[in-house]
Design a protein around this motif. Structure first.
Motif, PDB file in Angstrom:
ATOM      1  N   ASP A 226       0.812  -1.219   0.000  1.00 57.22           N
ATOM      2  CA  ASP A 226       0.000   0.000   0.000  1.00 57.22           C
ATOM      3  C   ASP A 226       0.850   1.276   0.000  1.00 57.22           C
ATOM      4  O   ASP A 226       0.304   2.373   0.020  1.00 57.22           O
ATOM      5  N   ARG A 227       2.168   1.129   0.017  1.00 50.78           N
ATOM      6  CA  ARG A 227       3.060   2.274  -0.116  1.00 50.78           C
ATOM      7  C   ARG A 227       3.701   2.215  -1.500  1.00 50.78           C
ATOM      8  O   ARG A 227       4.366   1.216  -1.844  1.00 50.78           O
ATOM      9  N   ASP A 228       3.507   3.268  -2.295  1.00 55.09           N
ATOM     10  CA  ASP A 228       3.913   3.213  -3.702  1.00 55.09           C
ATOM     11  C   ASP A 228       5.422   3.141  -3.898  1.00 55.09           C
ATOM     12  O   ASP A 228       5.895   2.810  -4.986  1.00 55.09           O
ATOM     13  N   LEU A 778      15.545  13.355   6.674  1.00 52.68           N
ATOM     14  CA  LEU A 778      15.179  14.337   7.697  1.00 52.68           C
ATOM     15  C   LEU A 778      13.673  14.309   7.874  1.00 52.68           C
ATOM     16  O   LEU A 778      12.923  14.624   6.958  1.00 52.68           O
ATOM     17  N   TYR A 779      13.227  13.907   9.062  1.00 54.13           N
ATOM     18  CA  TYR A 779      11.801  13.824   9.369  1.00 54.13           C
ATOM     19  C   TYR A 779      11.380  15.069  10.149  1.00 54.13           C
ATOM     20  O   TYR A 779      12.103  15.536  11.035  1.00 54.13           O
ATOM     21  N   ASP A 803       5.973  13.719   4.713  1.00 50.44           N
ATOM     22  CA  ASP A 803       5.769  12.377   4.161  1.00 50.44           C
ATOM     23  C   ASP A 803       7.033  11.853   3.465  1.00 50.44           C
ATOM     24  O   ASP A 803       7.000  11.391   2.321  1.00 50.44           O
ATOM     25  N   GLU A 804       8.155  11.913   4.178  1.00 50.17           N
ATOM     26  CA  GLU A 804       9.428  11.447   3.625  1.00 50.17           C
ATOM     27  C   GLU A 804       9.395   9.941   3.409  1.00 50.17           C
ATOM     28  O   GLU A 804       8.909   9.187   4.245  1.00 50.17           O
ATOM     29  N   GLU A 805       9.933   9.510   2.284  1.00 52.44           N
ATOM     30  CA  GLU A 805      10.028   8.092   1.992  1.00 52.44           C
ATOM     31  C   GLU A 805      11.289   7.519   2.641  1.00 52.44           C
ATOM     32  O   GLU A 805      12.287   8.218   2.794  1.00 52.44           O
ATOM     33  N   GLY A 826       4.848   6.613   6.937  1.00 51.43           N
ATOM     34  CA  GLY A 826       4.499   7.861   6.268  1.00 51.43           C
ATOM     35  C   GLY A 826       3.848   8.850   7.221  1.00 51.43           C
ATOM     36  O   GLY A 826       3.898   8.716   8.449  1.00 51.43           O
ATOM     37  N   ARG A 827       3.213   9.856   6.639  1.00 51.66           N
ATOM     38  CA  ARG A 827       2.618  10.932   7.444  1.00 51.66           C
ATOM     39  C   ARG A 827       1.513  10.388   8.358  1.00 51.66           C
ATOM     40  O   ARG A 827       0.624   9.661   7.915  1.00 51.66           O
ATOM     41  N   GLN A 828       1.589  10.755   9.645  1.00 54.24           N
ATOM     42  CA  GLN A 828       0.591  10.337  10.627  1.00 54.24           C
ATOM     43  C   GLN A 828       0.056  11.553  11.370  1.00 54.24           C
ATOM     44  O   GLN A 828       0.815  12.449  11.742  1.00 54.24           O
TER      45      GLN A 828
END
Length: 837
Positions: A226-228, A778-779, A803-805, A826-828
Motif C-alpha cells: 500500500d506504499r507506492d 530528515l523527518y 511524508d518522507e520516503e 508515512g505521514r501520521q
C-alpha cells in the motif's frame, strides 16, 4: 552558589535531552525543582541515596508530558527515536520474526546488552518463551511517569546485561484524583490507526497513597504494497509451482521461470496489536520509620503478523532412480526431460510452490505478563542515620502462539506422489488436498523470575568536604524459561524451519557495595564493586570508578571507567536448534532465493561476555547566557568474549574462496551444499564502539513567548564487530549505524498553550555489502498542546509532516529498506485529550 548553579545545570541537562520530544515543560519543571530543597533520592546508575542528581554518569530523563506530546503509543517507539539508539531493535515495524515483541537497542550493541528496570528493579524477560530481553509492550505508556536512560556501563551496580547502559522506567505513584486519557492516530492514507484509552485513580490516607490504573490500546496494520515506494517482491516460490526450477507454459512445455511472486501484498509494515493492562502502586507508612511499598503490573497482548503464503520446498524422489522408494516417487515425462528437468546425485528433483491455495501465513500471539514487587524499608538510628530495605520481585510471562496456514512437508510430498497431475498442472489445488497438507501450527512458552534483595545505605562518616555515602547489599535471583514448538516443526515435517524445544534455568547470588567520597568541595569520587556467583558458569566480579569535578560555577567535568559482563541467558544456554531464513548472497549461485536457511544452535558451555567502558565529558551552563545548558560526553565500549553468531555472509564468502576451516565451521561443502549450513553461538565475538553525545538546551523569553531550543546529537566514531567495520553503514540484517543522528526541537508558548517543531535526522551511510550509498533522511514533526482548563488538556500533532520516503537499502529486510531504521508508515496525524478531576 557554585554548588547550586551546577546542580541546576545538571538537572536541565538531564531533562533537556528529550526536549527533542517535547520542549519547555520539562525544562520549566527542572528549573522549578532545582530551586526547591529535595529529599534524598535514588538516581539511575547508583544505589546511594543523595540530595542532588550530580553523578559521574550521563543520564537522559524523558517525562510523561514528553511522551504524550510526541504521540508515542509504545515504549519502544519512544526509545528508538533517541539518538543514542542504533542497530535494528525489533518492534511494531518488524513483521518477520518479531513474534510481536518490542525491544530497545542502546548504542546498537544488542537488546540483550541493555538492562531494563521497572522502578529500579529488574523486569522479567518476556515474549514467546525463553526470551533474551524484556518485551517493552508489557509496560503500558499510560503508567509511565518518566524514563531514565543511563548511557554508561553499570554492571558493578546492577549486575548482568547492563553493558551498554540501563533503561529505568518509573511508574506513576502518589497520585490523587481521577485522570482519563484518550489518544489516537492514523495515517493520511487511511490505515495504521492506533488508539489508547487509559484511566488513573489514586487516593491518599493519613499514612499512605494508593494508585490504580488501566489501559486498553489497539494498533492496526499497514500493508507493504500500500506504499507506492515499496520495492516489488520477486520470490522464486510462485503459486503455480516450479519443478527443477522450470514451469509449464500454455503449450505444455517446461521452460525457465520468467517471473517471481510479489510477497509485499501479504506483508505488514506496521503489525496489528491489542494490549490490555492493569497496574497499581502503593505506599504505606507502618510506623516506627517502617514503609511498605508495592507495585504490580499485568498486561495481556494479542498481536499478529502476516507473511506471504508458505513457500513449500520439498525434494521428490524420481521413479527408477537408485535408492528411491517406487511407492513414493514421481515420473518425469518426456516433456519434463526435454525441458531440462534432471535428477540430482541422490535421484531427486526439487519442487517449490507458493501455497496461495492454503492462504497467507498469519502469526498470532496471546501473551500474559505479570510482575509484582514489594519492599519494606526503614531506618536505623546509627551515626547520622542508615536506611535499609528488603525487597521481593516476581515476574512471569506466558505465551500461546500459532501460525495459521502452515504446511506439513511430509504430507505435501505424499500428496504430490499421489496426485502428480494436480500439483504439476499449475491449476488451483482441490479442497481435499488443501485440507490434507495445511495445518494450524501451535506453540507455547514462558519465562519466570524470582528476586530477593536486601540493602543498606547512608553516610559512613564526614570529611571536611561532606559526608561519605555508601550502599551495600545482597541479592538472589532465579531465572527460568521454556519454549515448546509445534510437534510437526520439532519433527522437521513442516515446510518452515525445524526447531527443537528449549527448557532451562539458572540461579545467581550477588553482593555489591558503593562508596561516594567528596575529596574536596569540587572533587567527588564514586566507586562500586560487585560479585556475582552463577550456577552455570561460575562467578564474575565487576567494578566502577567515577569522578565529578566542579571546575567553576559554570563547568562540571565528569568521567567514568567501568567493567561489565553479560551472563548467557536461558535461550543461549539451553535453546534447541532453530532454523532461520537469512538474507544472504550465495557465491556458488546454487540457491534461487536471497533468503537462505541457516541452522542456529546454542551451547550450554557458554561463558559470560566481558566489557570495558569509559565515558568522559562536561556540563556547561554559561552565566552570561541565562537558561542555557550544554553537555558533551565521549563514550567508548569494548566487549570481549562476546556471545554471538558469526557473520554468515563472511562464512559463505570464505568457504567459496577455499578456506576449509571456515567450511567446516559453518558445515558447508566445498561445492556450496548449504543443506547443513549452521551458525552456532560462540564466545569468540568482539565488539568495539565509540562516539560523542552532544546536547544543547536553551530556554528564554522573547516577544511575549517562552522559547525552548534543544539539540541532541550522537556522532558515531566507530562500531566494529568480529573484525567487520559497521561504522556509518546500513544493512538489512544488522540495521543502521549512521555516523550522525540528530534530534532538534523548537518550542514556543505562553500560558495555556505551546507549539513544538521537531526534526529527526539520520545521516547518509554506506551500504554494508557494496559501494552504494544509503541516502540521509530528515523527518519533520509538528505538535500543539492546549489546556482548556486546569484539568482538561488537548494535544494535536503530525509526524513525518512532509511524508518522507524511507531510504533504499539493497538488501533491506522489508520492501527495499530497513523499517527498524527508517519510517515506513508515512505521514501520521495524532491527537489526544486528557481530563483530570
Amino acid at each position: 552558589m557554585q554548588k547550586s548553579s551546577i546542580n541546576t545545570a545538571v538537572r536541565i541537562a538531564l531533562l533537556a535531552a528529550p526536549l527533542s520530544a517535547i520542549g519547555f515543560s520539562s525544562v520549566a519543571q527542572a528549573e522549578d525543582a532545582a530551586a526547591i530543597k529535595v529529599e534524598r533520592i535514588a538516581v539511575t546508575g547508583s544505589r546511594i541515596q543523595r540530595q542532588d542528581m550530580e553523578t559521574s554518569s550521563p543520564v537522559t530523563v524523558i517525562d510523561a508530558k514528553a511522551i504524550r506530546m510526541e504521540g508515542y503509543n509504545s515504549v519502544d517507539q519512544l526509545l528508538q527515536a533517541q539518538t543514542s539508539m542504533a542497530g535494528a531493535a525489533v518492534g511494531s515495524t518488524t513483521n518477520n520474526g518479531s513474534d510481536g515483541v518490542a525491544q530497545v537497542d542502546l548504542r546498537g550493541m544488542g537488546a540483550s546488552r541493555t538492562l531494563v528496570l521497572l522502578n529500579g528493579r529488574r523486569m522479567v524477560n518476556s515474549g514467546s518463551g525463553a526470551d533474551s530481553a524484556v518485551d517493552l509492550n508489557s509496560i503500558p505508556v499510560a503508567m509511565i511517569a518518566r524514563v531514565e536512560i543511563l548511557k554508561d556501563g553499570a554492571s558493578a551496580v546492577y549486575g548482568s546485561d547492563a553493558i551498554a547502559g540501563v533503561v529505568n522506567i518509573i511508574t506513576k505513584k502518589d497520585f490523587e484524583g481521577v485522570q482519563i486519557d484518550l489518544n489516537g492516530s492514523g495515517t493520511d492514507k487511511g490505515d495504521g490507526e492506533t488508539a489508547e484509552l487509559s484511566a488513573l485513580y489514586g487516593f491518599s490516607t493519613k499514612t499512605g497513597n494508593y494508585t490504580f490504573g488501566a489501559a486498553l490500546s489497539n494498533r492496526e496494520g499497514v500493508v507493504q504494497s500500500d506504499r507506492d515506494w515499496t520495492e516489488t517482491g520477486s520470490s522464486s516460490f510462485i503459486p503455480t509451482g516450479t519443478l527443477g526450477g522450470k514451469v509449464q507454459n500454455a503449450q505444455g512445455e517446461w521452460v525457465g521461470r520468467s517471473s517471481g511472486y510479489d510477497y509485499t501484498k501479504d506483508s505488514w509494515y506496521q503489525t496489528p496489536s491489542k494490549r490490555y493492562s492493569l497496574f497499581a502502586n502503593m505506599t504505606e507508612e507502618l510506623g516506627s520509620d517502617l514503609v511498605l511499598t508495592a507495585d504490580a503490573i499485568y498486561t495481556k497482548r494479542k498481536s499478529d503478523q502476516q507473511l506471504a503464503p508458505q513457500p513449500g520446498n520439498i525434494m521428490l524422489g524420481v521413479c527408477g532412480e537408485a535408492n528411491i522408494d517406487p511407492a513414493k516417487c514421481i515420473t518425469l515425462t518426456p516433456a519434463m526431460i526435454a525441458g531440462g528437468i534432471a535428477v540430482d546425485e541422490t535421484g531427486r528433483v526439487n519442487y517449490r510452490r507458493r501455497m496461495n491455495d492454503v492462504g497467507a501465513r498469519v502469526y498470532e500471539q496471546d501473551t500474559d505478563t505479570l510482575r509484582l514487587s514489594t519492599a519494606l524499608a526503614g531506618s536505623l538510628d546509627v551515626s547520622t542515620g542508615l536506611n535499609w530495605d528488603i525487597a521481593y520481585t516476581f515476574g512471569k510471562n506466558k505465551a500461546n502462539n500459532s501460525v495459521a496456514n502452515s504446511i506439513n512437508a511430509v504430507k505435501m510430498a505424499n500428496s504430490v506422489y499421489a496426485n502428480q497431475d494436480a500439483w504439476f498442472s499449475g491449476d488451483k489445488l482441490t479442497k481435499a488436498i488443501i485440507t490434507d497438507v495445511g495445518y494450524l501450527q501451535q506453540e507455547g512458552g514462558g519465562n519466570e523470575q524470582h528476586i530477593v534483595s536486601a540493602g543498606l545505605n547512608g553516610d559512613l562518616f564526614d570529611l571536611s568536604a561532606g559526608a561519605v555515602g555508601f550502599a551495600i547489599g545482597a541479592e538472589y535471583r532465579r531465572d527460568s524459561g521454556f519454549f515448546n514448538p509445534d510437534p510437526i516443526v520439532v519433527a522437521g515435517e513442516g515446510t518452515s524451519a525445524q526447531q527443537d524445544p528449549t527448557d532451562g534455568n539458572y540461579e545467581v547470588i550477588s553482593f555489591y557495595q558503593e562508596v561516594s567520597v567528596p575529596f574536596t568541595e569540587k572533587l567527588t569520587g564514586e566507586f562500586a564493586l560487585r560479585f556475582d556467583d552463577y550456577s552455570t558458569f561460575g562467578n564474575a566480579s565487576t567494578w566502577k570508578m567515577g569522578l565529578t569535578y566542579t571546575a567553576t560555577d559554570e563547568i562540571m567535568l565528569r568521567a567514568v571507567a567501568a567493567t561489565g559482563f553479560r551472563a548467557p541467558n536461558v535461550s543461549e544456554l539451553f535453546g534447541g536448534n532453530t532454523g532461520s531464513y537469512d538474507y544472504l548472497d550465495d557465491p556458488w549461485g546454487n540457491e534461487q532465493d536471497p533468503q537462505i536457511l541457516v541452522n542456529y544452535s546454542s551451547d550450554n558451555n557458554l561463558q559470560p561476555e566481558e566489557s570495558e567502558s569509559f565515558t568522559a565529558g562536561f556540563v556547561y551552563s554559561p552565566a552570561a547566557i541565562d537558561g542555557m545548558s550544554m553537555t558533551i560526553d565521549y563514550w567508548k565500549f569494548n566487549v570481549s568474549n562476546a556471545i554471538t553468531r558469526l557473520d554468515a555472509q563472511a562464512g559463505l564468502d570464505g568457504c567459496f574462496a577455499g578456506n576449509t576451516v571456515v567450511c567446516e565451521q559453518f558445515q558447508i561443502t566445498a561445492a556450496g551444499d548449504l543443506s547443513s549450513f549452521t551458525n552456532p553461538l560462540t564466545n569468540v565475538g568482539k565488539q568495539h564502539t565509540s562516539g560523542v553525545d552532544f546536547n544543547l538546551a536553551y530556554r528564554f523569553d522573547a516577544i511575549g513567548l517562552t522559547w525552548n531550543i534543544n539539540n541532541d546529537l550522537t556522532y558515531l566514531l566507530k562500531f566494529e564487530q568480529d573484525g567487520i567495520d559497521y561504522t556509518n553503514t546500513t544493512d538489512g540484517n544488522f540495521g543502521g549505524y549512521a555516523k550522525v543522528r540528530n534530534n532538534f526541537s523548537l518550542q514556543a508558548g505562553q500560558g495555556d498553550w505551546n507549539i513544538t517543531y521537531f526534526n529527526r535526522y539520520i545521516g547518509e551511510t554506506d551500504y554494508l555489502a557494496g559501494d552504494a550509498k544509503v541516502d540521509s533522511v530528515l523527518y519533520h514533526n509538528i505538535a500543539a498542546n492546549y489546556f482548556i482548563t486546569d484539568g482538561l488538556n488537548l494535544t494535536l500533532g503530525v509526524k513525518n509532516f512532509t511524508d518522507e520516503e524511507p531510504s533504499y537499502v539493497a538488501n533491506g529486510s522489508d520492501g527495499g529498506t530497513v523499517p527498524q531504521v527508517f519510517d515506513t508508515i508515512g505521514r501520521q496525524i495524532y491527537g489526544g485529550v486528557s481530563y483530570k478531576f
